[in-house]
Design an enzyme around this catalytic site. Structure first.
Site, PDB file in Angstrom:
ATOM      1  N   LYS A  22       0.836  -1.206   0.000  1.00  0.00           N
ATOM      2  CA  LYS A  22       0.000   0.000   0.000  1.00  0.00           C
ATOM      3  C   LYS A  22       0.874   1.261   0.000  1.00  0.00           C
ATOM      4  O   LYS A  22       0.636   2.189  -0.777  1.00  0.00           O
ATOM      5  CB  LYS A  22      -0.891  -0.009   1.255  1.00  0.00           C
ATOM      6  CG  LYS A  22      -1.556   1.322   1.556  1.00  0.00           C
ATOM      7  CD  LYS A  22      -2.425   1.255   2.788  1.00  0.00           C
ATOM      8  CE  LYS A  22      -1.729   1.559   4.086  1.00  0.00           C
ATOM      9  NZ  LYS A  22      -1.351   2.965   4.280  1.00  0.00           N
ATOM     10  N   ASN A  23       1.884   1.279   0.864  1.00  0.00           N
ATOM     11  CA  ASN A  23       2.681   2.498   1.017  1.00  0.00           C
ATOM     12  C   ASN A  23       3.611   2.764  -0.160  1.00  0.00           C
ATOM     13  O   ASN A  23       4.178   3.854  -0.273  1.00  0.00           O
ATOM     14  CB  ASN A  23       3.486   2.454   2.317  1.00  0.00           C
ATOM     15  CG  ASN A  23       2.601   2.665   3.528  1.00  0.00           C
ATOM     16  OD1 ASN A  23       1.410   2.940   3.382  1.00  0.00           O
ATOM     17  ND2 ASN A  23       3.174   2.529   4.714  1.00  0.00           N
ATOM     18  N   CYS A 125      -4.928  13.308  13.369  1.00  0.00           N
ATOM     19  CA  CYS A 125      -4.657  11.931  12.977  1.00  0.00           C
ATOM     20  C   CYS A 125      -4.563  11.110  14.242  1.00  0.00           C
ATOM     21  O   CYS A 125      -4.080  11.595  15.260  1.00  0.00           O
ATOM     22  CB  CYS A 125      -3.348  11.877  12.211  1.00  0.00           C
ATOM     23  SG  CYS A 125      -2.740  10.223  11.984  1.00  0.00           S
ATOM     24  N   ARG A 130       1.419  14.584  13.408  1.00  0.00           N
ATOM     25  CA  ARG A 130       1.881  14.350  12.033  1.00  0.00           C
ATOM     26  C   ARG A 130       1.815  15.591  11.137  1.00  0.00           C
ATOM     27  O   ARG A 130       1.015  15.658  10.205  1.00  0.00           O
ATOM     28  CB  ARG A 130       1.079  13.207  11.398  1.00  0.00           C
ATOM     29  CG  ARG A 130       1.290  11.905  12.092  1.00  0.00           C
ATOM     30  CD  ARG A 130       0.548  10.785  11.424  1.00  0.00           C
ATOM     31  NE  ARG A 130       1.289  10.190  10.321  1.00  0.00           N
ATOM     32  CZ  ARG A 130       0.904   9.089   9.693  1.00  0.00           C
ATOM     33  NH1 ARG A 130      -0.206   8.482  10.035  1.00  0.00           N
ATOM     34  NH2 ARG A 130       1.621   8.605   8.715  1.00  0.00           N
ATOM     35  N   PRO A 131       2.681  16.563  11.364  1.00  0.00           N
ATOM     36  CA  PRO A 131       2.672  17.767  10.518  1.00  0.00           C
ATOM     37  C   PRO A 131       3.201  17.475   9.109  1.00  0.00           C
ATOM     38  O   PRO A 131       3.732  16.396   8.848  1.00  0.00           O
ATOM     39  CB  PRO A 131       3.622  18.714  11.254  1.00  0.00           C
ATOM     40  CG  PRO A 131       4.508  17.830  12.054  1.00  0.00           C
ATOM     41  CD  PRO A 131       3.736  16.598  12.386  1.00  0.00           C
ATOM     42  N   VAL A 132       3.058  18.460   8.192  1.00  0.00           N
ATOM     43  CA  VAL A 132       3.601  18.318   6.835  1.00  0.00           C
ATOM     44  C   VAL A 132       4.605  19.439   6.542  1.00  0.00           C
ATOM     45  O   VAL A 132       4.857  19.765   5.394  1.00  0.00           O
ATOM     46  CB  VAL A 132       2.490  18.298   5.749  1.00  0.00           C
ATOM     47  CG1 VAL A 132       1.727  16.999   5.762  1.00  0.00           C
ATOM     48  CG2 VAL A 132       1.558  19.495   5.897  1.00  0.00           C
ATOM     49  N   LEU A 134       7.786  19.550   6.620  1.00  0.00           N
ATOM     50  CA  LEU A 134       8.976  19.198   5.832  1.00  0.00           C
ATOM     51  C   LEU A 134       8.655  19.183   4.338  1.00  0.00           C
ATOM     52  O   LEU A 134       9.475  19.568   3.508  1.00  0.00           O
ATOM     53  CB  LEU A 134       9.526  17.827   6.266  1.00  0.00           C
ATOM     54  CG  LEU A 134       9.937  17.725   7.736  1.00  0.00           C
ATOM     55  CD1 LEU A 134      10.355  16.302   8.081  1.00  0.00           C
ATOM     56  CD2 LEU A 134      11.084  18.697   8.032  1.00  0.00           C
ATOM     57  N   ASP A 315       5.389   0.695  11.763  1.00  0.00           N
ATOM     58  CA  ASP A 315       4.143   0.061  11.322  1.00  0.00           C
ATOM     59  C   ASP A 315       4.023  -1.398  11.773  1.00  0.00           C
ATOM     60  O   ASP A 315       3.017  -2.045  11.487  1.00  0.00           O
ATOM     61  CB  ASP A 315       4.021   0.139   9.791  1.00  0.00           C
ATOM     62  CG  ASP A 315       3.624   1.533   9.323  1.00  0.00           C
ATOM     63  OD1 ASP A 315       3.325   2.390  10.178  1.00  0.00           O
ATOM     64  OD2 ASP A 315       3.612   1.769   8.101  1.00  0.00           O
ATOM     65  N   ARG A 408      -8.452  -0.462   5.063  1.00  0.00           N
ATOM     66  CA  ARG A 408      -7.547   0.504   4.432  1.00  0.00           C
ATOM     67  C   ARG A 408      -6.245  -0.153   4.016  1.00  0.00           C
ATOM     68  O   ARG A 408      -5.600   0.316   3.067  1.00  0.00           O
ATOM     69  CB  ARG A 408      -7.219   1.634   5.422  1.00  0.00           C
ATOM     70  CG  ARG A 408      -8.386   2.510   5.759  1.00  0.00           C
ATOM     71  CD  ARG A 408      -7.946   3.672   6.580  1.00  0.00           C
ATOM     72  NE  ARG A 408      -6.849   4.373   5.899  1.00  0.00           N
ATOM     73  CZ  ARG A 408      -6.156   5.356   6.438  1.00  0.00           C
ATOM     74  NH1 ARG A 408      -6.411   5.762   7.657  1.00  0.00           N
ATOM     75  NH2 ARG A 408      -5.195   5.946   5.763  1.00  0.00           N
TER      76      ARG A 408
HETATM   77  C1  UD1 Z   1       4.767   6.845   6.085  1.00  0.00           C
HETATM   78  C2  UD1 Z   1       3.870   5.642   5.992  1.00  0.00           C
HETATM   79  C3  UD1 Z   1       3.426   5.205   7.377  1.00  0.00           C
HETATM   80  C4  UD1 Z   1       4.632   4.981   8.275  1.00  0.00           C
HETATM   81  C5  UD1 Z   1       5.566   6.194   8.265  1.00  0.00           C
HETATM   82  C6  UD1 Z   1       6.864   5.964   9.011  1.00  0.00           C
HETATM   83  C7  UD1 Z   1       2.821   5.951   3.842  1.00  0.00           C
HETATM   84  C8  UD1 Z   1       1.596   6.247   3.062  1.00  0.00           C
HETATM   85  N1  UD1 Z   1       2.727   5.972   5.186  1.00  0.00           N
HETATM   86  O1  UD1 Z   1       3.997   7.898   6.656  1.00  0.00           O
HETATM   87  O2  UD1 Z   1       2.660   4.017   7.259  1.00  0.00           O
HETATM   88  O3  UD1 Z   1       4.205   4.756   9.594  1.00  0.00           O
HETATM   89  O4  UD1 Z   1       5.900   6.539   6.904  1.00  0.00           O
HETATM   90  O5  UD1 Z   1       7.537   4.864   8.491  1.00  0.00           O
HETATM   91  O6  UD1 Z   1       3.857   5.647   3.279  1.00  0.00           O
HETATM   92  N2  UD1 Z   1       7.074  14.627  10.196  1.00  0.00           N
HETATM   93  C9  UD1 Z   1       7.178  15.971  10.469  1.00  0.00           C
HETATM   94  N3  UD1 Z   1       6.977  16.859   9.455  1.00  0.00           N
HETATM   95  C10 UD1 Z   1       6.682  16.455   8.173  1.00  0.00           C
HETATM   96  C11 UD1 Z   1       6.598  15.068   7.904  1.00  0.00           C
HETATM   97  C12 UD1 Z   1       6.816  14.173   8.939  1.00  0.00           C
HETATM   98  O7  UD1 Z   1       7.434  16.370  11.610  1.00  0.00           O
HETATM   99  O8  UD1 Z   1       6.515  17.305   7.308  1.00  0.00           O
HETATM  100  C13 UD1 Z   1       7.288  13.643  11.290  1.00  0.00           C
HETATM  101  C14 UD1 Z   1       6.043  12.804  11.570  1.00  0.00           C
HETATM  102  O9  UD1 Z   1       5.149  13.478  12.440  1.00  0.00           O
HETATM  103  C15 UD1 Z   1       6.654  11.580  12.190  1.00  0.00           C
HETATM  104  C16 UD1 Z   1       7.987  11.422  11.424  1.00  0.00           C
HETATM  105  O10 UD1 Z   1       8.260  12.702  10.868  1.00  0.00           O
HETATM  106  O11 UD1 Z   1       6.931  11.803  13.544  1.00  0.00           O
HETATM  107  C17 UD1 Z   1       7.975  10.399  10.311  1.00  0.00           C
HETATM  108  O12 UD1 Z   1       6.863  10.625   9.470  1.00  0.00           O
HETATM  109  P1  UD1 Z   1       6.871  10.256   7.923  1.00  0.00           P
HETATM  110  O13 UD1 Z   1       8.022   9.359   7.631  1.00  0.00           O
HETATM  111  O14 UD1 Z   1       6.726  11.491   7.134  1.00  0.00           O
HETATM  112  O15 UD1 Z   1       5.528   9.420   7.795  1.00  0.00           O
HETATM  113  P2  UD1 Z   1       4.514   9.398   6.601  1.00  0.00           P
HETATM  114  O16 UD1 Z   1       5.229   9.627   5.314  1.00  0.00           O
HETATM  115  O17 UD1 Z   1       3.343  10.251   6.922  1.00  0.00           O
END
Ligand code: UD1
Length: 429
Positions: A22-23, A125, A130-132, A134, A315, A408
């Site tokens: 899926k990922n 969430c 889980r911010p975006v 980055l 995961d 999912r």
């Molecule tokens: C992906 C996977 C998810 C998995 C995770 C970690 C998918 C669709 N989902 O999620 O199943 O659990 O990787 O292996 O592939 N963070 C920030 N700012 C950002 C982005 C991330 O602070 O802009 C933090 C997150 O809150 C978290 C960490 O970085 O603490 C890792 O998150 P990230 O690797 O980005 O996870 P996802 O890509 O959302």
């Protein structure tokens, strides 16, 4: 809402086919936005998250056509063609993004191709904030102007994005994927430093290369992308799902069973296999995948810490906790990736598990000889699978509600487990 009913206590025995990840599939689908030609993906799993991504892409103007099963038949997944000839809409609306965080993966490709995108912030969430940030900061480094307004990220660039060095302060799978896609069409070279190395990130990189992208350092923590004028059509097979495989491996171990995971890629599951072997499970690569044998074994507790790949995956943390709840002795499980990812703990405790949480990020699990069935509630995808695993091993009946979380990320979960002797059924309400 549907429920799953399990009468536990039977060791799993048999074979389980592993589907595409899926990922990996979600970013691969988003990559279709980079070309006005067709991207064909095979070995695609049949999951609610895949449908959500398909709906999101369709409203951007992507034509999707499902072309039956992948070659190999049976359980080889589906073939989906995605053609983004004309992008009719560059907004990813809240209604779709809130259903699935990975929707944010359309941001990079849309800005790279159309010079603009408006993507809803994912919002709350179940497994932490889980911010975006980055994703957004990286896109700004590539020259996009970013505004956050009314719950949306608005990104705009005149002409093409420009290559730059982006140093991630922490490893992010999604940000690495989003910016790698954006950089393929940027002017000049982009360097992603402290990039994620997950097999799903590599899968996306290999697909982008098949589409004509110039990418170096795949699988390392420094990825170099030289932007090209355009990418072209490609066929790509999604990597097998190491988390699905790992979940069934742990289910076999927890029930003290013996299964073969057909299609699994053991080399992508080394950290999980190491923990299983330390508990006393026999893990053997086979011609078709790998075998997990825990029959008649007295398993012992092992400490686990989640880390970015190649470390132990977050995961798999919840599922492994269900196993440790039945192993001899104590184990300490430390979650370093997400805050608030212990929501399965109170539910496992309702089934007789002995778990203490320390400082919100560590849990001490003291194994008990037998869990007992109970009514429990699924809270997120992987937490739900840990409850299924606990239910399979517990004495008596377990009912799990809110199983839409499982839909999912697990294709035909009930059928696959039932085929290995589990007494499990879905109750449709
Ligand atoms: C992906 C996977 C998810 C998995 C995770 C970690 C998918 C669709 N989902 O999620 O199943 O659990 O990787 O292996 O592939 N963070 C920030 N700012 C950002 C982005 C991330 O602070 O802009 C933090 C997150 O809150 C978290 C960490 O970085 O603490 C890792 O998150 P990230 O690797 O980005 O996870 P996802 O890509 O959302």
């Amino acid at each position: 809402m549907d429920r799953i009913r399990i009468v536990g206590g039977k060791p799993l025995r048999g074979t389980i086919p592993v589907v595409g990840a899926k990922n990996a599939a979600l970013p691969l689908m988003a990559a279709c936005l980079l070309i006005d030609d067709t991207l064909t993906l095979s070995n695609l799993p049949h999951l609610v998250d895949i449908t959500t991504m398909a709906n999101l892409l369709a409203q951007h103007g992507v034509e999707l056509s499902l072309n039956g099963d992948s070659p190999g038949g049976g359980h080889a997944g589906r073939v989906l063609s995605l053609t983004a000839r004309t992008i009719v809409n560059t907004t990813a609306p809240y209604d779709l993004v809130r259903k699935m965080r990975a929707s944010v993966l359309v941001l990079g490709p849309l800005v790279a191709r159309c010079g603009q995108a408006r993507v809803s912030l994912p919002g709350g969430c179940a497994i932490g904030t889980r911010p975006v940030d980055l994703h957004v900061k990286g896109l700004a480094r590539l020259g996009a102007e970013i505004e956050l307004a009314e719950g949306y990220i608005e990104a705009r660039v005149k002409g093409r994005l420009t290559g730059a060095q982006i140093i991630f302060p922490q490893v992010s799978v999604g940000a690495t994927e989003n910016l790698m896609m954006a950089a393929t069409l940027a002017e000049g070279e982009t360097e992603l430093v402290n990039a994620a190395r997950e097999p799903e990130v590599c899968d996306l990189a290999h697909c982008l290369v098949a589409m004509g992208a110039d990418i170096e350092g795949i699988g390392s923590d420094t990825i170099r992308i030289r932007g090209v004028d355009r990418l072209h059509s490609a066929h790509y097979a999604v990597v097998p799902d190491r988390i699905e495989a790992g979940t069934y491996a742990v289910a076999a171990a927890t029930t003290r069973g013996d299964i073969e995971l057909v299609g699994a890629r053991p080399e992508l599951m080394a950290a999980m296999a190491k923990v299983l072997v330390e508990t006393g499970v026999v893990v053997t690569p086979t011609e078709r995948g790998c075998r997990i044998d825990a029959s008649g074994t007295d398993l012992v507790g092992v400490d686990i810490m989640t880390e970015p790949y190649p470390g132990f995956p977050t995961d798999m943390q919840a599922q492994m906790m269900a196993l440790m709840a039945t192993a001899r002795g104590a184990s300490m499980i430390t979650e370093t990736i997400f805050e608030n990812r212990f929501m399965h703990v109170p539910e496992l405790m309702r089934m007789g598990a002995q778990i203490n949480i320390h400082r919100a990020s560590s849990a001490i699990v003291r194994g008990v000889p037998k869990l007992s069935g109970a009514q429990v509630m699924a809270t997120d995808l992987r937490a739900s699978s840990s409850l299924v695993i606990a239910g399979l091993a517990a004495a008596g009946e377990t009912t799990i509600s809110r199983v839409y979380h499982l839909d999912r990320g697990y294709e035909r979960l009930v059928e696959k487990l039932a085929a290995c002797g589990a007494e499990i059924e879905r109750i449709r309400d």
